[in-house]
Design a protein around this motif. Sequence first.
Motif, short mmCIF file in Angstrom:
data_model
loop_
_atom_site.label_atom_id
_atom_site.label_comp_id
_atom_site.label_asym_id
_atom_site.label_seq_id
_atom_site.Cartn_x
_atom_site.Cartn_y
_atom_site.Cartn_z
N MET A 1 3.84 -14.26 106.33
CA MET A 1 3.52 -13.08 107.07
C MET A 1 2.46 -12.50 106.47
O MET A 1 1.67 -11.55 106.75
N GLY A 2 2.17 -12.87 105.01
CA GLY A 2 0.75 -12.16 104.34
C GLY A 2 1.23 -10.86 103.75
O GLY A 2 0.41 -9.94 103.60
N THR A 3 2.79 -10.50 103.65
CA THR A 3 2.97 -9.08 103.09
C THR A 3 3.13 -9.09 101.68
O THR A 3 2.81 -10.17 101.26
N ASP A 4 3.18 -7.89 101.26
CA ASP A 4 3.24 -7.75 99.97
C ASP A 4 4.27 -8.68 99.31
O ASP A 4 5.64 -8.36 99.70
N ARG A 5 4.24 -9.06 97.97
CA ARG A 5 5.63 -9.77 97.42
C ARG A 5 5.94 -8.60 96.27
O ARG A 5 5.06 -8.00 95.76
N SER A 6 7.00 -8.95 95.77
CA SER A 6 7.66 -8.24 94.82
C SER A 6 6.88 -8.50 93.46
O SER A 6 6.36 -9.45 93.35
#
Length: 167
Positions: A21-26
């Motif tokens: 999804m291209g969201t922020d990673r931890s």
Amino acid sequence: MSAADDGAATGTEAGAAAGAMGTDRSLGQLVATATTELSALVHDEIALAKAELRQDAKRVGIGGGAIAAAGTLALFSLPVLSFAAAYGIHNLGLGLAWSFLIIGGAFLLIAALLGLLAVGRFKKVSKPEKSIASAKQTAAVLGTVKPHPRPLTGTGTADASVTRSTV
């Protein structure tokens, strides 16, 4: 894009979903990715340096062998030339001494040719320029990286609960 970027290497559904999804990673995922890629970069630079040094070692080996052969032939020519000079002075004619002189001169000529070959091989040896340039580029990139400042938290009971032991 590396395997860690797409979440496939982590084996977790959250990593795969975040990569898809291209969201922020931890933060942990970012540190793991950075560590993996930095390790791969260092290994690649070491492999490049080894390859360049292997080529130069081969040239040094060939040049060293030529120097050894030249030294050996020059060493063998000394007694021959000594005998030739002694016989030449004694006879002052074209006898056995001249044949020794011709053979001694041939040995010196071969030694000189091998010495020139060795010098030519040694001049082709160079420092591993690709590895040095790559290491400098990596150092320049890593030198520009600055850590993100942590947000200041209120000083209160949370800080007071952390005490250091004097023992």
